[in-house]
Enzyme design. Sequence first.
Site, PDB file in Angstrom:
ATOM      1  N   ARG A 111     -23.750  38.367  15.826  1.00  0.00           N
ATOM      2  CA  ARG A 111     -23.528  38.181  14.381  1.00  0.00           C
ATOM      3  C   ARG A 111     -24.631  38.904  13.625  1.00  0.00           C
ATOM      4  NH1 ARG A 111     -22.549  32.621  10.749  1.00  0.00           N
ATOM      5  NH2 ARG A 111     -20.644  33.428   9.804  1.00  0.00           N
ATOM      6  N   TYR A 128     -32.681  34.770  10.301  1.00  0.00           N
ATOM      7  CA  TYR A 128     -33.382  34.203  11.447  1.00  0.00           C
ATOM      8  C   TYR A 128     -34.016  35.316  12.278  1.00  0.00           C
ATOM      9  CZ  TYR A 128     -30.903  30.091   9.802  1.00  0.00           C
ATOM     10  OH  TYR A 128     -30.432  29.065   9.020  1.00  0.00           O
TER      11      TYR A 128
END
Length: 347
Positions: free
Chosen positions: A226, A179
Site C-alpha cells: 500500500r 508510517y
Amino acid sequence: MIDNLFQPYALNDSLSLNNRILMAPLTRCMADDELVPTQAMAEYYARRAEAGLIISEATIIRPDAQGYPNTPGLFTQAQIAGWRLVTDAVHQNGGKIFAQLWHTGRVAHPHFFGGGDVLAPSAVGVEGSVPRMRELTYVTPKAVTHEDMAQLVQDYAQAAANAIDAGFDGVEIHGANGYLVDEFLHYDSNRREDEYGGSPEKMARFPLEVVDAVIARIGGDRTGLRISPAAYFNMATDGRDRAVFDYLLPQLEQRQLAFLHIGIFDDSMEFAYLDGRVSDYVRANYGNTLVGVGSYTAQSANDAIGADRFDLIAIGRPFIANPDYVAKVRSGADLVEYADSMLTSLV
C-alpha cells in the site's frame, strides 16, 4: 448495474478472488494486552469472509512498531496462534485474507514497548498525541542507522513468514499513510543525506529493500503493497515527492506484486503535482493489478472498474457497519450507515 464487482479476478497463478470487493485494513485496537488476536476478532473477520479478499487490520512487526493501543502483532508464537484462529475462521467461510504488516515509524510511542527509541528516517517529529490515548504526546524520533534498517528489513521478512505460518494467504506491506516505509518516500519526513535520502532513487531504497526481502521470503505472488503518493497523514505536502513515486512505481511494476493498493481516504481529491486524482496518477504509471479505495460506493466503484481506473476496490467503514456488505450489495439491500460509535465493539 454493479456486475463488474462480482466478476472473479486472478491475482496471479497462485491466488484467485471470487469477486473484486476487498475489505480494507481497518484499525480496531481490539487485541488483548499481549497483542494477541482474540476469539471475537476471529468471529468479526469470519462474518466478512464473502469479500474477495480481506486485508487485516494493520499488524505490527515488532514491539517498537506500536503507536496505538491493543493493535495486534505478528512477532510472538502466541500472536501467530491467535491469528491462526482468525485465518481458519475466514477460510472455513470460504474467504481469503492477507495480513497488513506495519511499523508506525515516528508515530510509535515508547509507552507501548517499555521505553527506548522511536525510529524514523530522520530525527523529525510530529505534533500531537496518540489516538485514543491523548495523554501521550509524540516524541522526537531517532534517525535510523544502517544497522537499524538492516534489522528492520529482516523483521519485515520474518513477519511475512510468520503470517504464512499463521495461515494468511499473503501479506500487504503498509507503505502508506505516514508510517515508517512511507516516511522514507517523502521529503518532509526523509531529510537524510546518505544513500537513503536526497534523491528519488535513494529515498525509495529502503522501501524497495523491504519489498524485496518479503518477496524473497514468501514470493511476489503473495506480497502486496500500500502506498500514498498524496493526501499525507502526519506529514507536510511537498511537490518534489512526485519524482519519488515516478521512480518507485516502475520499480514496483518489475517486481510482479500480487497487487498495489492506494492509501487515500477520499479518491475524489485532486492534487496539482499529480495532475489530478491519486488513482489516475498511479494507473498511468503502474500497469499491474491496482486496488482503488477512498469513499467509493458500490456503484461508483463498479463504474471506476468498468472504466479501467483500477481493478479491485477496497471498502472500509461500510464493512464495519455491515458484516454482510457483499451480500447486501449483491441483492441491492439498504446498507447500515457507519457511525463512530461502532468502533467500541467488534460486531
